[in-house]
Design a protein around this motif. Structure first.
Motif, PDB file in Angstrom:
ATOM      1  N   MET A   1       0.801  -1.242  -0.056  1.00  0.00           N
ATOM      2  CA  MET A   1       0.255  -0.263   0.111  1.00  0.00           C
ATOM      3  C   MET A   1       0.965   1.151  -0.049  1.00  0.00           C
ATOM      4  O   MET A   1       0.518   2.309  -0.602  1.00  0.00           O
ATOM      5  N   TYR A   2       2.047   1.173   0.609  1.00  0.00           N
ATOM      6  CA  TYR A   2       2.925   2.426   0.653  1.00  0.00           C
ATOM      7  C   TYR A   2       3.366   2.911  -0.733  1.00  0.00           C
ATOM      8  O   TYR A   2       3.796   4.039  -0.846  1.00  0.00           O
ATOM      9  N   ILE A   3       3.663   1.694  -1.400  1.00  0.00           N
ATOM     10  CA  ILE A   3       4.485   1.956  -2.705  1.00  0.00           C
ATOM     11  C   ILE A   3       3.264   2.818  -3.533  1.00  0.00           C
ATOM     12  O   ILE A   3       3.822   3.639  -4.350  1.00  0.00           O
ATOM     13  N   VAL A   4       1.887   2.573  -3.455  1.00  0.00           N
ATOM     14  CA  VAL A   4       1.172   3.063  -4.107  1.00  0.00           C
ATOM     15  C   VAL A   4       1.078   4.665  -3.694  1.00  0.00           C
ATOM     16  O   VAL A   4       0.825   5.717  -4.587  1.00  0.00           O
ATOM     17  N   ALA A   5       1.037   4.984  -2.452  1.00  0.00           N
ATOM     18  CA  ALA A   5       1.002   6.224  -1.983  1.00  0.00           C
ATOM     19  C   ALA A   5       2.394   7.139  -2.305  1.00  0.00           C
ATOM     20  O   ALA A   5       2.449   8.206  -2.662  1.00  0.00           O
ATOM     21  N   ILE A   6       3.349   6.329  -2.215  1.00  0.00           N
ATOM     22  CA  ILE A   6       4.631   7.039  -2.685  1.00  0.00           C
ATOM     23  C   ILE A   6       4.643   7.391  -4.078  1.00  0.00           C
ATOM     24  O   ILE A   6       5.136   8.449  -4.874  1.00  0.00           O
ATOM     25  N   ALA A   7       4.045   6.348  -5.105  1.00  0.00           N
ATOM     26  CA  ALA A   7       3.901   6.913  -6.315  1.00  0.00           C
ATOM     27  C   ALA A   7       3.051   7.766  -6.744  1.00  0.00           C
ATOM     28  O   ALA A   7       3.348   8.695  -7.786  1.00  0.00           O
ATOM     29  N   TRP A   8       1.991   8.018  -6.056  1.00  0.00           N
ATOM     30  CA  TRP A   8       1.010   9.081  -6.281  1.00  0.00           C
ATOM     31  C   TRP A   8       1.484  10.271  -5.950  1.00  0.00           C
ATOM     32  O   TRP A   8       1.339  11.296  -6.691  1.00  0.00           O
ATOM     33  N   LEU A   9       2.430  10.275  -4.692  1.00  0.00           N
ATOM     34  CA  LEU A   9       2.941  11.663  -4.426  1.00  0.00           C
ATOM     35  C   LEU A   9       4.004  12.083  -5.414  1.00  0.00           C
ATOM     36  O   LEU A   9       4.127  13.260  -5.673  1.00  0.00           O
ATOM     37  N   TYR A  10       4.729  10.920  -5.998  1.00  0.00           N
ATOM     38  CA  TYR A  10       5.662  11.336  -7.125  1.00  0.00           C
ATOM     39  C   TYR A  10       5.129  12.018  -8.245  1.00  0.00           C
ATOM     40  O   TYR A  10       5.403  13.112  -8.892  1.00  0.00           O
ATOM     41  N   VAL A  11       3.860  11.553  -8.580  1.00  0.00           N
ATOM     42  CA  VAL A  11       3.166  12.034  -9.743  1.00  0.00           C
ATOM     43  C   VAL A  11       2.664  13.370  -9.446  1.00  0.00           C
ATOM     44  O   VAL A  11       2.707  14.237 -10.271  1.00  0.00           O
ATOM     45  N   THR A  12       2.141  13.568  -8.324  1.00  0.00           N
ATOM     46  CA  THR A  12       1.610  15.065  -8.054  1.00  0.00           C
ATOM     47  C   THR A  12       2.732  16.165  -7.903  1.00  0.00           C
ATOM     48  O   THR A  12       2.395  17.264  -8.135  1.00  0.00           O
ATOM     49  N   ILE A  13       3.966  15.402  -7.159  1.00  0.00           N
ATOM     50  CA  ILE A  13       5.138  16.607  -7.094  1.00  0.00           C
ATOM     51  C   ILE A  13       5.405  16.939  -8.939  1.00  0.00           C
ATOM     52  O   ILE A  13       5.941  18.065  -8.946  1.00  0.00           O
ATOM     53  N   LEU A  14       5.456  15.945  -9.702  1.00  0.00           N
ATOM     54  CA  LEU A  14       5.654  16.160 -11.285  1.00  0.00           C
ATOM     55  C   LEU A  14       4.649  17.121 -11.701  1.00  0.00           C
ATOM     56  O   LEU A  14       4.963  17.997 -12.485  1.00  0.00           O
ATOM     57  N   MET A  15       3.522  16.882 -11.232  1.00  0.00           N
ATOM     58  CA  MET A  15       2.240  17.829 -12.051  1.00  0.00           C
ATOM     59  C   MET A  15       2.554  19.135 -11.299  1.00  0.00           C
ATOM     60  O   MET A  15       2.296  20.158 -11.867  1.00  0.00           O
ATOM     61  N   ALA A  16       2.870  19.211  -9.971  1.00  0.00           N
ATOM     62  CA  ALA A  16       3.256  20.468  -9.443  1.00  0.00           C
ATOM     63  C   ALA A  16       4.313  21.420  -9.969  1.00  0.00           C
ATOM     64  O   ALA A  16       4.372  22.521 -10.110  1.00  0.00           O
ATOM     65  N   ALA A  17       5.332  20.469 -10.288  1.00  0.00           N
ATOM     66  CA  ALA A  17       6.497  21.241 -11.023  1.00  0.00           C
ATOM     67  C   ALA A  17       6.062  21.883 -12.183  1.00  0.00           C
ATOM     68  O   ALA A  17       6.844  22.794 -12.879  1.00  0.00           O
ATOM     69  N   THR A  18       5.054  21.247 -12.972  1.00  0.00           N
ATOM     70  CA  THR A  18       4.840  21.990 -14.264  1.00  0.00           C
ATOM     71  C   THR A  18       3.886  22.991 -14.440  1.00  0.00           C
ATOM     72  O   THR A  18       3.523  23.769 -15.098  1.00  0.00           O
ATOM     73  N   GLU A  19       3.334  23.539 -13.056  1.00  0.00           N
ATOM     74  CA  GLU A  19       2.453  24.468 -13.061  1.00  0.00           C
ATOM     75  C   GLU A  19       3.191  25.877 -13.214  1.00  0.00           C
ATOM     76  O   GLU A  19       4.458  26.022 -13.047  1.00  0.00           O
ATOM     77  N   ALA A  20       2.548  26.824 -13.774  1.00  0.00           N
ATOM     78  CA  ALA A  20       3.055  28.013 -14.125  1.00  0.00           C
ATOM     79  C   ALA A  20       3.491  28.913 -12.887  1.00  0.00           C
ATOM     80  O   ALA A  20       4.636  29.525 -12.878  1.00  0.00           O
ATOM     81  N   THR A  21       2.798  29.002 -11.774  1.00  0.00           N
ATOM     82  CA  THR A  21       3.499  29.762 -10.503  1.00  0.00           C
ATOM     83  C   THR A  21       3.816  28.744  -9.303  1.00  0.00           C
ATOM     84  O   THR A  21       3.201  27.706  -9.418  1.00  0.00           O
ATOM     85  N   LEU A  22       4.390  29.466  -8.493  1.00  0.00           N
ATOM     86  CA  LEU A  22       4.581  28.704  -7.441  1.00  0.00           C
ATOM     87  C   LEU A  22       3.429  28.315  -6.473  1.00  0.00           C
ATOM     88  O   LEU A  22       3.231  27.187  -5.953  1.00  0.00           O
ATOM     89  N   ILE A  26       2.204  24.735  -5.375  1.00  0.00           N
ATOM     90  CA  ILE A  26       1.895  24.104  -4.080  1.00  0.00           C
ATOM     91  C   ILE A  26       0.408  23.686  -3.861  1.00  0.00           C
ATOM     92  O   ILE A  26       0.372  22.973  -3.271  1.00  0.00           O
ATOM     93  N   SER A  27      -0.431  24.561  -4.392  1.00  0.00           N
ATOM     94  CA  SER A  27      -1.781  24.105  -4.314  1.00  0.00           C
ATOM     95  C   SER A  27      -2.096  22.739  -4.785  1.00  0.00           C
ATOM     96  O   SER A  27      -2.836  21.865  -4.495  1.00  0.00           O
ATOM     97  N   THR A  28      -1.606  22.480  -6.167  1.00  0.00           N
ATOM     98  CA  THR A  28      -1.785  21.328  -6.880  1.00  0.00           C
ATOM     99  C   THR A  28      -1.402  20.224  -5.797  1.00  0.00           C
ATOM    100  O   THR A  28      -1.964  19.215  -5.923  1.00  0.00           O
ATOM    101  N   PHE A  29       0.016  20.361  -5.157  1.00  0.00           N
ATOM    102  CA  PHE A  29       0.415  19.198  -4.605  1.00  0.00           C
ATOM    103  C   PHE A  29      -0.361  18.938  -3.321  1.00  0.00           C
ATOM    104  O   PHE A  29      -0.728  17.854  -3.020  1.00  0.00           O
ATOM    105  N   LEU A  30      -0.836  20.045  -2.782  1.00  0.00           N
ATOM    106  CA  LEU A  30      -1.503  19.672  -1.485  1.00  0.00           C
ATOM    107  C   LEU A  30      -3.016  19.225  -1.746  1.00  0.00           C
ATOM    108  O   LEU A  30      -3.313  18.314  -0.949  1.00  0.00           O
ATOM    109  N   LEU A  31      -3.610  19.990  -2.767  1.00  0.00           N
ATOM    110  CA  LEU A  31      -4.943  19.350  -3.015  1.00  0.00           C
ATOM    111  C   LEU A  31      -5.183  18.337  -3.962  1.00  0.00           C
ATOM    112  O   LEU A  31      -6.114  17.246  -3.720  1.00  0.00           O
ATOM    113  N   TYR A  32      -4.322  17.937  -4.765  1.00  0.00           N
ATOM    114  CA  TYR A  32      -4.288  16.574  -5.580  1.00  0.00           C
ATOM    115  C   TYR A  32      -3.433  15.585  -5.119  1.00  0.00           C
ATOM    116  O   TYR A  32      -3.650  14.325  -5.564  1.00  0.00           O
ATOM    117  N   GLY A  33      -2.445  15.699  -4.305  1.00  0.00           N
ATOM    118  CA  GLY A  33      -1.620  14.834  -3.622  1.00  0.00           C
ATOM    119  C   GLY A  33      -1.715  14.648  -2.313  1.00  0.00           C
ATOM    120  O   GLY A  33      -1.960  13.506  -1.876  1.00  0.00           O
TER     121      GLY A  33
END
Length: 106
Positions: A1-22, A26-33
């Motif tokens: 179960m932890y591997i799924v959570a780690i993978a999801w957080l990794y995906v949301t970090i990558l999603m947050a990195a592609t956002e236009a503003t800081l 941050i809101s993408t990572f917090l709200l989606y991840g």
């Protein structure tokens, strides 16, 4: 179960990195991840917490039952306890609790 959570957080970090503003990142990572992942992990951990609580209660009941079934041979009478607490007198017949020896014993 932890591997799924780690993978999801990794995906949301990558999603947050592609956002236009800081702030958007941050809101993408917090709200989606982080928020959904923490809720899911809490809900998935509930059965384990429940088992741990039941096991702890069973151990406490077992210890209580063993304590009640133990023979009372360990119980000492008040005289035995008092004799253990009373200090032995010295050569003059005084115990260590006497601050000053009585008159005539000096």
């Amino acid at each position: 179960m932890y591997i799924v959570a780690i993978a999801w957080l990794y995906v949301t970090i990558l999603m947050a990195a592609t956002e236009a503003t800081l702030l958007a990142g941050i809101s993408t990572f917090l709200l989606y991840g982080l928020l959904p992942c923490s809720i899911v992990m809490y809900l998935m951990g509930a059965p384990g917490r429940r088992r741990a609580i039941k096991a702890r209660e069973a151990a406490e009941l077992e210890a209580l039952a063993r304590q009640e079934q133990a023979p009372d041979s360990d119980m000492q009478t008040a005289d035995q306890q008092d004799s253990q607490l009373r200090p032995e007198p010295n050569q003059a017949g005084l115990t260590s609790g006497h601050p000053v020896p009585p008159k005539g014993m000096q």
